[in-house]
Design an enzyme around this catalytic site. Structure first.
Site: not given
Ligand code: CP3
Length: 341
Positions: A23, A27, A36, A72
């Protein structure tokens, strides 16, 4: 080209310990929040120019040794027949959670080169701005973690619906997990063909399983993915959290690099993984919130436990938290490099 990340994946000697952060785009960066403010998360994922811009933000701001594709984990759900959305403050919401054998039978494979063409386009567009800089990591979810979202309908605390399906309808579970394994193998192969230099499989929530259940319900499907990827000449990374008791089994499932969260000291984790594999991790991401003295002590402890062995990639044990100060991340990356040069 700064190649120390790939060298460490292959357990080759490096000029300094490679660093990247799960990540690392997101944010906590004001540059990300600015984009965003105008676009939803899924819009960014689906617009290659925006996804490229966001992928490059941490590479420009922090001395990371790898970029990770901005996308994602859940994107493949839609083309296989599981629509979802991200809802404000709630995370992902799957419209019709998968709870029956009949529903599983309706799910289907798809061609990632067509149905997720925007992901491949993002990868191709990144080749030029990343040239001569750092390698690009592609990624996908592992069958257990993807299935848990599809079955629970979103994030979960105890995975009760997922486990109920496993225990009550093991055949249906294996059918679903096998479908995910085929889809993910093809999706990662497509990313590799498009140009990523390494791939990470995220099994973020697999620590919810006992070792016995991991062996029966997750391992065979995850192993199939790594076997399918062995035809490509790119390093593979295998990540999970809460996996202290699963590490020897994750090794069996595959991956040149195994992820370690912060619940196990790095040297203990590496012993369980085996020193013939690389490891990645394992600083607690909350340490990046501060105070910085404690964060750097934590980093030093990780480095001491890695003890200069070939095949350590410095990272957090899970993703960077949204309220992390960017300066702390910058300080940490520089510190790890200086300590290991
Ligand atoms: O920089 C990076 O790591 C690359 C981008 C990336 C995102 N999601 C963007 C994202 C990666 C590698 C992921 C993987 C991902 N997505 C996982 C596995 C990694 C982990 O954290 O275990 C999972 C479980 C998801 C599913 C997911 N995406 C959830 C449960 C959420 C909501 C929770 C949260 O943090 O808000 C997301 C949203 C998400 N994916 C964001 C980002 C940058 C949050 C940002 C936003 O709302 O702009």
């Amino acid at each position: 080209m700064n190649n120390r990340f790939i060298q460490a994946c292959r357990q080759q000697p490096v000029d300094a310990t490679p660093v990247w952060f799960m990540r690392q785009a997101g944010r906590y960066m004001s540059a990300y929040r600015k984009i965003r403010a105008k676009h939803s998360l899924l819009d960014i994922c689906r617009a290659p120019e925006l996804a490229v811009e966001v992928t490059l933000q941490p590479v420009d701001a922090i001395a990371v040794d790898a970029a990770i594709l901005f996308s994602d984990l859940l994107l493949p759900l839609v083309p296989m027949g599981i629509p979802f959305d991200f809802q404000q403050g709630e995370g992902p919401v799957i419209h019709e959670p998968i709870r029956s054998t009949a529903h599983i039978k309706q799910l289907h494979k798809f061609d990632p080169r067509e149905d997720l063409a925007h992901v491949m386009e993002t990868i191709k567009l990144l080749a030029s701005p990343l040239r001569g800089r750092v390698p690009l990591i592609g990624f996908a979810g592992a069958p257990f973690t993807l299935a848990s979202y599809a079955i629970e309908g979103g994030s979960s605390r105890n995975y009760a619906h997922t486990k109920a399906l496993m225990y009550e309808h093991p055949k249906a579970w294996h059918q679903l997990a096998d479908l995910f394994a085929s889809i993910v193998s093809d999706y990662l192969s497509a990313q590799i063909e498009a140009g990523v230099q390494a791939v990470q499989l995220f099994d973020s929530w697999v620590g919810a399983l006992s070792p016995q259940d991991y062996s029966e319900f997750a391992l065979p499907h995850t192993r199939k993915i790594f076997e399918n990827l062995s035809k490509h000449d790119v390093p593979t990374l295998h990540f999970g959290t809460g996996t202290s008791t699963l590490l020897p089994l994750m090794r069996q499932a595959g991956g040149n690099v195994i992820g370690l969260d912060w619940r196990i000291p790095l040297n203990h984790g590496w012993t369980l993984v085996g020193y013939d594999r690389s490891v990645q991790g394992n600083l607690d991401p909350t340490m990046l919130l501060g105070p910085t003295e404690r964060m750097l002590q934590g980093a030093l402890d990780v480095l001491r436990r890695a003890n200069g062995r070939s095949g350590h990639i410095f990272n957090v044990g899970h993703g960077i938290l949204p309220n992390t100060p960017l300066e702390h991340v910058q300080l940490l990356a520089d510190f790890v490099h200086k300590q290991t040069e």
